[in-house]
Scaffold this motif. Structure first.
Motif, PDB file in Angstrom:
ATOM      1  N   VAL A  83      32.935 -21.481  -0.516  1.00  0.00           N
ATOM      2  CA  VAL A  83      32.269 -20.796  -1.617  1.00  0.00           C
ATOM      3  C   VAL A  83      31.598 -21.820  -2.527  1.00  0.00           C
ATOM      4  N   ASN A 114      28.676 -22.720  -5.852  1.00  0.00           N
ATOM      5  CA  ASN A 114      28.303 -22.191  -7.165  1.00  0.00           C
ATOM      6  C   ASN A 114      27.273 -21.078  -7.038  1.00  0.00           C
ATOM      7  N   ASP A 146      26.973 -19.018  -4.533  1.00  0.00           N
ATOM      8  CA  ASP A 146      27.683 -17.825  -4.059  1.00  0.00           C
ATOM      9  C   ASP A 146      28.351 -17.104  -5.226  1.00  0.00           C
ATOM     10  N   GLU A 147      28.923 -17.874  -6.132  1.00  0.00           N
ATOM     11  CA  GLU A 147      29.618 -17.272  -7.275  1.00  0.00           C
ATOM     12  C   GLU A 147      28.632 -16.553  -8.207  1.00  0.00           C
ATOM     13  N   GLU A 148      27.462 -17.155  -8.414  1.00  0.00           N
ATOM     14  CA  GLU A 148      26.476 -16.513  -9.281  1.00  0.00           C
ATOM     15  C   GLU A 148      25.919 -15.245  -8.644  1.00  0.00           C
ATOM     16  N   ALA A 203      27.527 -13.398  -6.501  1.00  0.00           N
ATOM     17  CA  ALA A 203      28.623 -12.423  -6.543  1.00  0.00           C
ATOM     18  C   ALA A 203      28.710 -11.753  -7.907  1.00  0.00           C
ATOM     19  N   ASN A 204      28.512 -12.520  -8.970  1.00  0.00           N
ATOM     20  CA  ASN A 204      28.566 -11.943 -10.315  1.00  0.00           C
ATOM     21  C   ASN A 204      27.509 -10.867 -10.484  1.00  0.00           C
ATOM     22  N   ARG A 245      28.417  -7.669  -8.128  1.00  0.00           N
ATOM     23  CA  ARG A 245      29.660  -6.971  -8.438  1.00  0.00           C
ATOM     24  C   ARG A 245      29.428  -5.683  -9.209  1.00  0.00           C
ATOM     25  N   LEU A 303      35.779 -14.411  -4.938  1.00  0.00           N
ATOM     26  CA  LEU A 303      34.558 -13.789  -5.456  1.00  0.00           C
ATOM     27  C   LEU A 303      34.799 -12.379  -5.976  1.00  0.00           C
TER      28      LEU A 303
END
Length: 441
Positions: free
Chosen positions: A95, A97, A99-101, A103-104, A107, A134
Motif C-alpha cells: 500500500v 501513499n 493508494d491511501e489517498e 481510498a479516502n 470510501r 485502507l
C-alpha cells in the motif's frame, strides 16, 4: 446489462492485464511502463448469469505519489457512472501513499472491491492483508497474469451489481415497449424526446454533449405504454473531451442493451457518419429493433432535399441496415413524430413474429433448390436438412446442415434475405445459427 464496473488504480498495477483477463480479449495494451494505456477501453463480461461492462481506466494517474485535481476529477466521473469499483493494488509494492489517498476518496462513494494483484503464488497471499488498512471489507488476492483468484473476484463483483429485471424491466407491465433514442452529439435527441412526450424534461442546447446521463420516461400514447430512454451523444473515442463524456458513452451502450427498439437519430444534413455506423452495428449486434430517423429535415435544401436520394445514400453507405425503416422528421416542428410512434409499434410486432416450421421448411426447400450452395475445395457442397425458428425478439433461426463450416457470410446474408421474403420482419435484425447433423438414414 447488469451494470458497469470500473477498474481504478495507480500506474503499472496491472489494470490492463485484469481488463484483458475479465473480457477474454487482448484489446488493452499490456506493458510495464506506467501510463502506457492512454485511451479508455470498455468490454463485456458474462459471468454467473449476469452481463456487465468493465472499463479499463489505465493511464488516469499521472504520478505515483500525488493525487492531483485532474486525477481526482477523472476518478470522480468514473465512480459516478459505474456501479462498482475494482480498486487494483500492486501486491508486490504494498500500500502506497497514492493508494491511501485514492481510498479516502473512494470510501464515500460506490461499493469498492480491492484486488491485490501480482500475487502469482498462494504463499504470497498474506501480503493482501496489508490492504485492509485502507478500510474496505472486500480484499481479494489475485494474479491477472496467471488467472489466480479471478473467479473469486467475479463472484464478489456480481453480488454488488443490480439485477437486470429488478432494475431495468417492468415485471408488472409486460406490454411496455422500451425505446432508446441514440445518436451522436447534437442531432436533436433531447428535442425529439421532448416532442414525443410533450415535456421539457431533457435539457435542449446547441452545445454537443449537453445530455450526460440516460433519462428514463414512462409514458402512455394511445393506450400503449412506453419507457423512453434519452441517451448521451456518442462520438469517436479520440474526440472525447473529458472523462465525463467517456463514461456516459459506456452508459449509453448499456441503455441500448436494455431497450427493445432503438431510434438511431441522424442529422439529415450529414447522415451515415462513422459514429452512426458504430451505433447501428451495436444495436444490430444486440438484436434490438432499429428505426433510422433523419432529423432536421426542415433544414435540408436544394438537391439534397430529395428523400429517395437520401434513402439511396443510406442503403449504399450502410447496406447491413436494409431492413431498417427510414423516417424523415423534425423535432423542431413535430414533423414525423406520429409516424415514428406508428413505426415503433409495427417494428415491435415484427420482432415477435414466427414462421411455422412446416412453412419455413417447405419454402426454404423450394428457394434453396435453385441456388448454388457453398462447397469446399474437394467439391463437397453444403446440404440443408431442415430449419426451425428457435426464438423471437429478435427472430432467430436454426439450420441443420451437413457441414456448418461451409456457410460463408455471402450465403448467410442470402438466406436472411429469403427469410424476409417469407415474413415481414421490417425493423428487426435476424439471427441464424448453423448446426451440424448427420443425414437421417
Amino acid at each position: 446489462m447488469a451494470g458497469i464496473v470500473a477498474i481504478i488504480g495507480r500506474p503499472n498495477a496491472g489494470k490492463s492485464s485484469l481488463f484483458n483477463r475479465l473480457t477474454g480479449t487482448r484489446e488493452a495494451i499490456v506493458d510495464n511502463m506506467p501510463g502506457v494505456t492512454r485511451d479508455r477501453l470498455y468490454g463485456e463480461v458474462e459471468y454467473g448469469g449476469k452481463n456487465f461492462y468493465v472499463i479499463d481506466t489505465g493511464g488516469i494517474f499521472g504520478e505515483d505519489t500525488a493525487f492531483s485535481s485532474g486525477i481526482k476529477f477523472h476518478v470522480d466521473e468514473a465512480v459516478k457512472e459505474c456501479d462498482l469499483v475494482i480498486f487494483l493494488i500492486d501486491g508486490k509494492d504494498g500500500v502506497t501513499n497514492s493508494d491511501e489517498e485514492i481510498a479516502n476518496f473512494l470510501r464515500r462513494n460506490k461499493p469498492v472491491i480491492i484486488a491485490v494483484n501480482k500475487l502469482d503464488d498462494p504463499k504470497h497471499d498474506d501480503l493482501a492483508n496489508d490492504a485492509y488498512v485502507l478500510g474496505f471489507e472486500n480484499v481479494i488476492p489475485i494474479s491477472a497474469l496467471h488467472k489466480r483468484g479471478i473467479n473469486e473476484l467475479l463472484n464478489a463483483v456480481i453480488k454488488f451489481l443490480p439485477d437486470d429485471e429488478q432494475d431495468f424491466s417492468d415485471d408488472e407491465n409486460k406490454n411496455e415497449i422500451k425505446l432508446v433514442i441514440a445518436g451522436k452529439p447534437n442531432v436533436g435527441k433531447s428535442s425529439l424526446l421532448n416532442k414525443i412526450t410533450n415535456s421539457e424534461r431533457s435539457l435542449v442546447s446547441p452545445i454537443a454533449g449537453t445530455t450526460r446521463d440516460p433519462v428514463d420516461m414512462p409514458i402512455n400514447i394511445d393506450g400503449q405504454d412506453f419507457r423512453i430512454i434519452d441517451t448521451a451523444g456518442l462520438r469517436r473515442r479520440a474526440k472525447f473531451d473529458g472523462d465525463l463524456e467517456y463514461y456516459s458513452f459506456v452508459r449509453t451502450l448499456a441503455a441500448v442493451d436494455r431497450s427493445d427498439i432503438a431510434l438511431l437519430l441522424m442529422d439529415a444534413q450529414e447522415p451515415c457518419t462513422d459514429q452512426d455506423k458504430k451505433i447501428a452495428a451495436h444495436v444490430v449486434q444486440k438484436g434490438k429493433g432499429l428505426i433510422l430517423v433523419l432529423n432536421k429535415w426542415d433544414l435540408v435544401t436544394g438537391e439534397n432535399a430529395k428523400a429517395d436520394k437520401l434513402v439511396k445514400k443510406i442503403k449504399d453507405d450502410m447496406p447491413f441496415l436494409n431492413f431498417a425503416p427510414v423516417i424523415f422528421a423534425s423535432a423542431l416542428n413535430g414533423r414525423g413524430i406520429t409516424k415514428i410512434i406508428q413505426t415503433v409499434l409495427t417494428v415491435n410486432e415484427n420482432r415477435q413474429k414466427r414462421i411455422a416450421t412446416n412453412v419455413l421448411n417447405r419454402l426454404m426447400r423450394d428457394v434453396l433448390a435453385f441456388d448454388r450452395l457453398p462447397s469446399d475445395k474437394k467439391g463437397r457442397a453444403l446440404k440443408v436438412y431442415y430449419c426451425s425458428q428457435a426464438d423471437t425478439e429478435p427472430p432467430t433461426f436454426i439450420f441443420f446442415v451437413n457441414k456448418p463450416e461451409l456457410v460463408n457470410t455471402s450465403f448467410e446474408n442470402h438466406v436472411k434475405n429469403k427469410i424476409r421474403e417469407l415474413e415481414d420482419f421490417t425493423g428487426s435484425p435476424i439471427r441464424t445459427f448453423w448446426r451440424g447433423k448427420e443425414k437421417d438414414k
